[in-house]
Design a protein around this motif. Structure first.
Motif, short mmCIF file in Angstrom:
data_model
loop_
_atom_site.label_atom_id
_atom_site.label_comp_id
_atom_site.label_asym_id
_atom_site.label_seq_id
_atom_site.Cartn_x
_atom_site.Cartn_y
_atom_site.Cartn_z
N LEU A 31 0.73 -1.32 -0.28
CA LEU A 31 0.22 -0.01 0.00
C LEU A 31 1.03 1.19 0.27
CD1 LEU A 31 -2.84 -0.93 2.67
CD2 LEU A 31 -3.14 -0.83 0.38
N ALA A 32 2.02 1.51 0.87
CA ALA A 32 3.20 2.39 0.85
C ALA A 32 3.95 3.07 -0.66
CB ALA A 32 4.32 1.63 1.54
N SER A 33 3.59 1.43 -1.38
CA SER A 33 4.08 1.64 -2.93
C SER A 33 3.37 2.64 -3.48
CB SER A 33 4.78 0.15 -3.77
OG SER A 33 6.04 0.01 -2.82
N LEU A 34 2.07 1.57 -3.50
CA LEU A 34 0.64 2.06 -4.47
C LEU A 34 0.67 3.64 -4.27
CD1 LEU A 34 -1.38 1.12 -6.28
CD2 LEU A 34 -2.85 0.84 -3.96
N CYS A 35 0.58 3.91 -2.39
CA CYS A 35 -0.05 5.49 -2.74
C CYS A 35 1.08 6.80 -3.18
CB CYS A 35 -0.10 5.63 -1.49
SG CYS A 35 -1.57 5.17 -0.29
N VAL A 36 2.20 5.66 -3.45
CA VAL A 36 4.09 6.54 -4.09
C VAL A 36 3.15 6.93 -5.11
CG1 VAL A 36 6.35 6.53 -4.38
CG2 VAL A 36 5.57 6.73 -2.06
N ASP A 37 3.09 6.02 -6.07
CA ASP A 37 2.07 5.75 -7.49
C ASP A 37 1.71 6.07 -8.03
OD1 ASP A 37 2.10 3.91 -10.20
OD2 ASP A 37 4.21 4.60 -9.81
N ILE A 38 0.44 6.00 -6.73
CA ILE A 38 -0.92 7.22 -7.07
C ILE A 38 -0.22 8.78 -6.88
CG2 ILE A 38 -2.53 7.75 -5.88
CD1 ILE A 38 -3.52 5.28 -4.96
N ALA A 39 0.39 8.78 -6.15
CA ALA A 39 0.99 10.80 -5.82
C ALA A 39 1.79 10.72 -6.59
CB ALA A 39 1.16 10.72 -4.47
N MET A 40 2.75 10.32 -7.71
CA MET A 40 3.36 10.52 -8.78
C MET A 40 2.42 10.73 -10.17
SD MET A 40 5.83 11.11 -6.94
CE MET A 40 7.10 11.95 -9.58
N GLN A 41 0.86 10.45 -10.37
CA GLN A 41 0.40 10.54 -11.27
C GLN A 41 0.40 12.27 -11.71
OE1 GLN A 41 0.30 7.52 -13.50
NE2 GLN A 41 1.21 6.15 -11.78
N PRO A 42 -0.16 12.63 -10.87
CA PRO A 42 -0.60 13.67 -12.15
C PRO A 42 0.92 14.29 -11.52
CG PRO A 42 -1.65 13.66 -9.20
CD PRO A 42 -0.53 12.56 -9.83
N ILE A 43 2.17 14.41 -11.34
CA ILE A 43 3.27 15.38 -11.74
C ILE A 43 3.54 14.49 -12.97
CG2 ILE A 43 5.73 15.46 -10.86
CD1 ILE A 43 4.59 15.32 -7.52
N ARG A 44 3.49 13.51 -13.19
CA ARG A 44 3.89 12.79 -14.55
C ARG A 44 3.26 13.07 -15.60
NH1 ARG A 44 3.31 7.66 -11.56
NH2 ARG A 44 5.42 7.12 -10.43
N ASP A 45 1.95 13.57 -15.41
CA ASP A 45 1.05 14.28 -16.26
C ASP A 45 1.49 15.97 -17.09
OD1 ASP A 45 -0.76 12.34 -15.59
OD2 ASP A 45 -2.95 12.56 -15.49
N LEU A 46 2.23 16.19 -16.18
CA LEU A 46 2.45 17.32 -16.15
C LEU A 46 3.57 17.42 -17.08
CD1 LEU A 46 2.80 19.39 -13.06
CD2 LEU A 46 1.27 19.61 -14.84
N GLY A 47 4.70 16.51 -17.22
CA GLY A 47 5.97 15.79 -18.39
C GLY A 47 6.55 16.69 -17.88
N ASP A 48 7.64 17.76 -19.06
CA ASP A 48 8.51 18.60 -18.98
C ASP A 48 7.87 20.06 -18.12
OD1 ASP A 48 9.75 16.94 -20.39
OD2 ASP A 48 9.56 18.23 -22.36
N LYS A 49 6.60 20.09 -17.78
CA LYS A 49 6.57 21.26 -17.27
C LYS A 49 6.66 21.33 -15.46
CE LYS A 49 3.19 22.47 -20.54
NZ LYS A 49 1.33 22.71 -21.18
N ALA A 50 6.56 19.86 -15.23
CA ALA A 50 6.38 20.16 -13.89
C ALA A 50 7.43 20.66 -13.14
CB ALA A 50 6.48 18.46 -13.61
N LEU A 51 8.70 20.99 -13.34
CA LEU A 51 9.34 21.97 -12.93
C LEU A 51 9.39 23.19 -12.93
CD1 LEU A 51 12.96 20.28 -14.59
CD2 LEU A 51 11.97 19.38 -12.29
N GLU A 52 8.25 23.70 -13.96
CA GLU A 52 8.21 25.14 -14.22
C GLU A 52 6.65 25.56 -13.06
OE1 GLU A 52 7.90 25.19 -18.38
OE2 GLU A 52 9.49 25.14 -18.31
N VAL A 53 5.64 24.57 -12.54
CA VAL A 53 4.60 24.39 -11.97
C VAL A 53 4.74 25.28 -10.53
CG1 VAL A 53 3.02 23.72 -13.88
CG2 VAL A 53 4.11 22.36 -11.71
N THR A 54 4.01 25.51 -9.89
CA THR A 54 3.75 25.50 -8.57
C THR A 54 2.70 24.30 -7.62
OG1 THR A 54 1.76 27.21 -8.59
CG2 THR A 54 3.76 28.02 -8.22
N GLU A 55 3.29 24.36 -6.30
CA GLU A 55 2.41 23.33 -6.23
C GLU A 55 0.82 23.44 -6.10
OE1 GLU A 55 1.45 21.26 -1.52
OE2 GLU A 55 3.05 22.33 -1.88
N GLU A 56 0.40 24.25 -5.95
CA GLU A 56 -1.57 24.73 -6.65
C GLU A 56 -1.90 24.60 -7.80
OE1 GLU A 56 0.83 26.88 -5.31
OE2 GLU A 56 0.85 26.42 -3.50
N ASP A 57 -0.87 24.32 -8.42
CA ASP A 57 -0.93 24.22 -10.32
C ASP A 57 -0.93 22.49 -10.08
OD1 ASP A 57 -0.78 26.55 -11.32
OD2 ASP A 57 0.83 26.03 -11.33
#
Length: 122
Positions: free
Chosen positions: A57-83
């Motif tokens: 479950l811990a591993s699953l939650c890390v993967d779940i939490a990473m999905q929105p960041i992965r969706d940002l692709g190259d933009k992930a380094l340019e956005v704020t947490e609110e984005d």
């Protein structure tokens, strides 16, 4: 001789967490993350994580939490947490395909038989 470190050691079998326990563990692991699962989503979650350990479950939650960041692709380094968008049940479905249970049905049977023969009762 007798190994003094081993004397008094209890061998306790800890079964896999039940459905509501998996939900509560996951809610705790996702604490601080933006998400909103419906009761139907949680029922799906409970069903699909039936053979998951706490570690799974811990591993699953890390993967779940990473999905929105992965969706940002190259933009992930340019956005704020609110984005970063909230976690959705779709993120869970992607993660559950990536993170599989680490304990097989056969291994569970073996551990339960071992516990019946050698485990501590208290």
């Amino acid at each position: 001789g007798i190994n003094a470190e081993y004397m008094g050691t209890k061998r306790v079998y800890i079964p896999l967490p039940e459905g509501m326990t998996r939900r509560r563990l996951t809610e705790k692991l996702l604490e601080g993350q933006k998400y909103n699962f419906s009761e139907a989503d949680w029922e799906t979650f409970i069903t699909l994580t039936e053979k998951y350990s706490g570690s799974d479950l811990a591993s699953l939650c890390v993967d779940i939490a990473m999905q929105p960041i992965r969706d940002l692709g190259d933009k992930a380094l340019e956005v704020t947490e609110e984005d970063i968008r909230p976690i959705t049940i779709d993120d869970f479905h992607v993660a559950v395909r990536n993170i599989r249970p680490s304990v097989s049905v056969e291994l569970m049977g073996t551990m339960e038989r071992w516990n019946a023969c050698y485990g501590s009762s208290a």
